[in-house]
Write a protein that holds these residues in place. Structure first.
Motif, PDB file in Angstrom:
ATOM      1  N   TYR A   1      15.266  11.120   3.935  1.00  0.00           N
ATOM      2  CA  TYR A   1      14.697  12.171   4.781  1.00  0.00           C
ATOM      3  C   TYR A   1      13.340  11.747   5.332  1.00  0.00           C
ATOM      4  N   TYR A   2      12.488  11.242   4.458  1.00  0.00           N
ATOM      5  CA  TYR A   2      11.165  10.791   4.905  1.00  0.00           C
ATOM      6  C   TYR A   2      11.271   9.543   5.774  1.00  0.00           C
ATOM      7  N   ALA A   3      12.214   8.677   5.472  1.00  0.00           N
ATOM      8  CA  ALA A   3      12.390   7.459   6.272  1.00  0.00           C
ATOM      9  C   ALA A   3      12.812   7.808   7.698  1.00  0.00           C
ATOM     10  N   ILE A   4      13.768   8.721   7.840  1.00  0.00           N
ATOM     11  CA  ILE A   4      14.232   9.130   9.163  1.00  0.00           C
ATOM     12  C   ILE A   4      13.109   9.805   9.940  1.00  0.00           C
ATOM     13  N   ASP A   5      12.389  10.664   9.276  1.00  0.00           N
ATOM     14  CA  ASP A   5      11.284  11.372   9.926  1.00  0.00           C
ATOM     15  C   ASP A   5      10.207  10.398  10.407  1.00  0.00           C
ATOM     16  N   PHE A   6       9.875   9.423   9.562  1.00  0.00           N
ATOM     17  CA  PHE A   6       8.858   8.435   9.933  1.00  0.00           C
ATOM     18  C   PHE A   6       9.356   7.560  11.087  1.00  0.00           C
ATOM     19  N   MET A   7      10.628   7.180  11.042  1.00  0.00           N
ATOM     20  CA  MET A   7      11.197   6.359  12.104  1.00  0.00           C
ATOM     21  C   MET A   7      11.140   7.090  13.442  1.00  0.00           C
ATOM     22  N   GLN A   8      11.490   8.360  13.447  1.00  0.00           N
ATOM     23  CA  GLN A   8      11.442   9.143  14.685  1.00  0.00           C
ATOM     24  C   GLN A   8      10.016   9.249  15.207  1.00  0.00           C
ATOM     25  N   PHE A   9       9.054   9.390  14.292  1.00  0.00           N
ATOM     26  CA  PHE A   9       7.652   9.511  14.706  1.00  0.00           C
ATOM     27  C   PHE A   9       7.163   8.232  15.368  1.00  0.00           C
TER      28      PHE A   9
ATOM     29  N   GLU B   1       0.856  -1.183   0.000  1.00  0.00           N
ATOM     30  CA  GLU B   1       0.000   0.000   0.000  1.00  0.00           C
ATOM     31  C   GLU B   1       0.889   1.230   0.000  1.00  0.00           C
ATOM     32  N   SER B   2       0.372   2.336  -0.496  1.00  0.00           N
ATOM     33  CA  SER B   2       1.166   3.565  -0.560  1.00  0.00           C
ATOM     34  C   SER B   2       0.428   4.722   0.091  1.00  0.00           C
ATOM     35  N   TRP B   3       1.194   5.599   0.725  1.00  0.00           N
ATOM     36  CA  TRP B   3       0.649   6.827   1.308  1.00  0.00           C
ATOM     37  C   TRP B   3       1.300   8.017   0.624  1.00  0.00           C
ATOM     38  N   LEU B   4       0.478   8.948   0.159  1.00  0.00           N
ATOM     39  CA  LEU B   4       0.976  10.222  -0.341  1.00  0.00           C
ATOM     40  C   LEU B   4       1.030  11.177   0.847  1.00  0.00           C
ATOM     41  N   ILE B   5       2.203  11.476   1.308  1.00  0.00           N
ATOM     42  CA  ILE B   5       2.367  12.243   2.539  1.00  0.00           C
ATOM     43  C   ILE B   5       2.649  13.716   2.232  1.00  0.00           C
TER      44      ILE B   5
ATOM     45  N   SER C   1       2.384  19.192   8.864  1.00  0.00           N
ATOM     46  CA  SER C   1       1.237  18.554   8.210  1.00  0.00           C
ATOM     47  C   SER C   1       1.449  17.062   8.075  1.00  0.00           C
ATOM     48  N   ARG C   2       2.691  16.677   7.824  1.00  0.00           N
ATOM     49  CA  ARG C   2       3.006  15.255   7.672  1.00  0.00           C
ATOM     50  C   ARG C   2       2.786  14.517   8.984  1.00  0.00           C
ATOM     51  N   HIS C   3       3.223  15.085  10.091  1.00  0.00           N
ATOM     52  CA  HIS C   3       3.034  14.431  11.389  1.00  0.00           C
ATOM     53  C   HIS C   3       1.561  14.384  11.783  1.00  0.00           C
ATOM     54  N   GLN C   4       0.810  15.391  11.387  1.00  0.00           N
ATOM     55  CA  GLN C   4      -0.631  15.353  11.628  1.00  0.00           C
ATOM     56  C   GLN C   4      -1.259  14.211  10.836  1.00  0.00           C
ATOM     57  N   PHE C   5      -0.779  14.023   9.603  1.00  0.00           N
ATOM     58  CA  PHE C   5      -1.242  12.919   8.762  1.00  0.00           C
ATOM     59  C   PHE C   5      -0.930  11.580   9.427  1.00  0.00           C
ATOM     60  N   TYR C   6       0.280  11.441   9.969  1.00  0.00           N
ATOM     61  CA  TYR C   6       0.658  10.199  10.646  1.00  0.00           C
ATOM     62  C   TYR C   6      -0.212   9.961  11.885  1.00  0.00           C
ATOM     63  N   GLU C   7      -0.505  11.025  12.605  1.00  0.00           N
ATOM     64  CA  GLU C   7      -1.371  10.904  13.785  1.00  0.00           C
ATOM     65  C   GLU C   7      -2.737  10.366  13.390  1.00  0.00           C
ATOM     66  N   GLU C   8      -3.284  10.904  12.311  1.00  0.00           N
ATOM     67  CA  GLU C   8      -4.613  10.501  11.859  1.00  0.00           C
ATOM     68  C   GLU C   8      -4.647   9.067  11.366  1.00  0.00           C
ATOM     69  N   HIS C   9      -3.516   8.560  10.886  1.00  0.00           N
ATOM     70  CA  HIS C   9      -3.458   7.204  10.329  1.00  0.00           C
ATOM     71  C   HIS C   9      -2.658   6.248  11.203  1.00  0.00           C
ATOM     72  N   PHE C  10      -2.376   6.655  12.434  1.00  0.00           N
ATOM     73  CA  PHE C  10      -1.517   5.834  13.280  1.00  0.00           C
ATOM     74  C   PHE C  10      -2.101   4.443  13.530  1.00  0.00           C
ATOM     75  N   GLY C  11      -3.415   4.360  13.624  1.00  0.00           N
ATOM     76  CA  GLY C  11      -4.051   3.059  13.858  1.00  0.00           C
ATOM     77  C   GLY C  11      -3.798   2.063  12.743  1.00  0.00           C
TER      78      GLY C  11
END
Length: 289
Positions: free
Chosen positions: A222-230, A188-192, A198-208
């Protein structure tokens, strides 16, 4: 008189750019030299000039991950931040440039540049449907994505997620390759969003939904590191709970905890090859290694 005024204006703009650049954080020669030496392989014949800062060209365009080095066999090299296509034509004429390496524009812009400018140029990692007379050095993004998909599949992962801020050009090729290697029905793919908040808000909304995936492939480090930290801030363990891989191989991946796995781009080899291609355009009839 009008020409003199225009030249004076351009020179003033150039001085302003220089002043702004001097305010940026300074990078020590020893640090840069150490990073370069770590990246160079034993069979590389590139010699790094590192006696003074003035003999190293340092660029932090975009998200601040690109570094350009000056090598002694290439002679005089200048690093110029261009924000607009018109800037390239303007500076090429004003500074009497003999050749240019360009990154960051689109296919139609490169074609317009080729039409209106006679200074030889080559493109680093561009995306072309039809490159025509333009020399473009890039990597096989589809195959890279496919290798990543096969890697995850061979580790036994059953559900994977692809992260990108678009689905065109390079990112699309990486996604298609990833699907080919892992299995389209299991990806599956996510357009972030590009903006971090805004990206972290998106992750919050889809965290489940994140728990559905055990493997994540991001279109960039860059996106991988950011997602890993989140996800780690949310209590997820990497890689025990979720595996994350980026793409490009920026230096920052070695300093994250845990270190980020990445598809590394051979930037030193690519830079050297591209420079030789440019020199051949600048000196027709002469062959370079």
């Amino acid at each position: 008189k009008i020409l003199q005024e225009q030249i004076a204006k351009l020179m003033a703009e150039n001085e302003t750019l220089k002043a702004e650049k001097e305010k940026e954080e300074k990078v020590s020669v020893d640090t840069v030299k150490e990073e370069v030496e770590e990246e160079l392989t034993s069979d590389t014949d590139i010699t790094v000039i590192s006696q003074t800062v003035g003999k190293l060209v340092i660029s932090t365009e975009g998200n601040g991950v690109g570094t350009v080095y000056r090598f002694e066999e290439f002679g005089e090299v200048q690093d110029i931040p261009f924000g607009d296509l018109k800037d390239i034509v303007k500076f090429a004429s004003m500074w009497n440039l003999e050749g240019i390496i360009i990154i960051g524009f689109c296919e139609d812009e490169y074609n317009k540049l080729r039409e209106f400018m006679r200074v030889p140029f080559v493109v680093y990692d561009g995306y072309f449907e039809n490159k025509g007379r333009i020399c473009n050095l890039t990597i096989e993004n589809f195959n890279g994505g496919m290798q990543m998909g096969e890697y995850y599949r061979n580790l036994g992962h059953e559900k994977a997620l692809y992260l990108s801020d678009n689905m065109i050009c390079v990112d699309l090729e990486r996604y298609q390759g990833f699907c080919q290697g892992f299995g389209t029905e299991h990806v599956e793919s996510w357009l972030i969003p590009m903006q971090k908040q805004s990206r972290h808000q998106f992750y919050e909304e889809h965290f489940g939904e994140i728990s559905k995936y055990t493997a994540v492939f991001a279109a960039s480090d860059y996106y991988a590191i950011d997602f890993m930290q989140f996800v780690m801030a949310k209590g997820k363990r990497v890689p025990e709970d979720i595996s994350i891989v980026g793409c490009d191989g920026i230096a920052m991946t070695e300093y994250t905890t845990p270190p980020l796995s990445t598809l590394r781009t051979p930037v030193v080899t690519m830079g050297k090859t591209l420079m030789y291609q440019l020199l051949e355009k600048m000196q027709p009839g002469k062959t370079f290694p």
